[in-house]
Motif scaffolding. Structure first.
Motif: not given
Length: 434
Positions: A52-53, A58-62, A200-202, A206-211
């Protein structure tokens, strides 16, 4: 009748009670990207708070996880939120000096504040409630130790804790098994499954991809960061956050040598009458005791069941075998529950550290937060967020839990061969009241 027939209810499930309301995601269909700024390994409290942080920065986060997101202890714990620091102020001061001891205790309180503020700010519906903790003294000597700690009122221990003598114990808890205890009024309870689902929703918003169902099997340094191998292919990442705690395994040998994975076992009873619940748990607090092999328990959020956890075997075991043993301990405390059967029995793997404190840090772009010592509901999210801010370049100070050497022991490789004799030793100490 067999032991199973007398202990387990007809609808018994060998899985966490929390999964009834918050089932595990069964996806695994989405492949991870080939490149990302931040790769978080582990989709529990630590990893999602970190993600989330970084995503909000603005960082692409996976985020990837070997199982369903939250499959580990983030949805297997007892839902107790504390200040997450086990050693006393005196023990910490002796080890690290007064200033760092105070800083550690204040960080512990900050972890409780963090999860409280996060749940309220993000409007997560997870049965969060500041109910307080009753910490029972299993001997008269331990009551005196608790009393001295409460009376000290030293900096960093400003919790508002107060003592309840044995003569007034029934106002807190319907048992005579303790010699009184301490109440920590700021401690809280939560439904871990609902909390994780909200988290997980938050993270996704926020833009994080969760696989999910995408295990990291190797981490290799490159000229520009890291390359992480998964069954779905390799992922190039500028930075990696290791958020695996008790499930670290062979992926990171340096970290594995510094965590002690220990099974913690929990049961949920079938529904009990409201009048009995009110008599046994009149204050609705979360509960624990002063044993080295601590028991932790509480009413379920709807006050229809009792959730009871602890370690009852020398070695790791099947929750179907630990369930009757935990039930026996529950009945020892509350004989009125002798005819109450179990609806759920499950286990999770917590991670202890050799100094019984959490740790976080960074090594050339590889970040970690772990070793919560069985008290990670608040601390995991707090340190996850702190390490996420560090990885995002928003902060350079991981706090007091990043200011100590992360210890291991000679010849220890991550398999705790000493667990069984240690459990036997602590069980004997508890019985002798040492």
């Amino acid at each position: 009748m067999s032991l199973r027939e007398t202990t387990f209810s007809p609808d018994f499930k060998p899985q966490p009670y929390w999964w009834d309301a918050s089932p595990q995601e069964a996806s695994g269909e989405t492949d991870p990207p080939r490149k990302t700024d931040i790769l978080v390994i582990g989709a529990g409290y630590t990893g999602l708070h970190a993600a989330i942080e970084t995503a909000r920065a603005g960082l692409h986060t996976t985020v990837i996880d070997a199982e369903a997101a939250g499959w580990g202890c983030s949805t297997r714990n007892g839902g107790q939120v504390s200040t997450s620091v086990k050693p006393s102020f005196g023990a910490l001061r002796k080890r690290y000096g007064e200033n760092l001891a105070i800083a550690i205790l204040r960080e512990g309180q900050a972890s409780l504040d963090h999860v409280t503020d996060f749940i309220r700010t993000e409007e997560i519906d997870c049965d969060f409630s500041v109910v307080g903790r009753f910490h029972g003294a299993h001997t008269a000597r331990h009551y005196d130790i608790l009393a001295r700690e409460c009376e000290s009122r030293h900096p960093g221990f400003e919790t508002g804790a107060y003592m309840v003598p044995r003569s007034e114990q029934r106002l807190e808890l319907g048992t005579e098994a303790y010699y009184g205890g301490a109440v920590f009024p700021r401690h809280a309870s939560v439904d871990p499954g609902k909390y994780h689902a909200g988290l997980l929703r938050v993270a996704r918003e926020a833009g994080a991809g969760v696989v999910s169902h995408c295990a990291a099997t190797d981490i290799t340094r490159t000229a520009t960061g890291f390359e992480v191998t998964t069954p779905a292919g390799r992922i190039r990442a500028g930075k990696v956050i290791l958020a695996t705690n008790g499930y670290t395994g062979n992926l990171a040998p340096w970290h594995r040598r510094r965590v002690i994975p220990i099974g913690s076992y929990v049961i949920a009873t079938e529904e009990i009458p409201a009048a009995l619940m009110d008599r046994l748990f009149p204050t609705n607090r979360i509960l624990s005791d002063t044993r080295k092999l601590v028991y932790y328990y509480r009413p379920s959020p709807d006050r229809k069941r009792v959730l009871f956890g602890g370690r009852v075997s020398l070695a790791e075991t099947d929750p179907k075998k630990s369930g009757p043993k935990l039930h026996a301990e529950l009945v020892r405390l509350f004989p009125e529950l002798s005819d109450t059967r179990l609806s759920h029995s499950w286990a999770g793997t917590v991670a202890f550290s050799f100094d019984t404190l959490a740790h976080c840090g960074e090594d050339r772009g590889l970040y970690h937060a772990m070793g919560y010592c069985g008290s990670g509901v608040g601390m995991a999210g707090y340190l996850g967020a702190r390490i996420g801010r560090c990885a995002a370049g928003l902060d350079t100070d991981p706090g007091a839990f990043g200011k100590r050497r992360y210890q291991t022991r000679p010849f220890y490789t991550g398999s705790p061969w000493f667990l069984a004799p240690s459990v036997a030793f602590f069980r004997l100490r508890d019985r002798l009241g040492i």
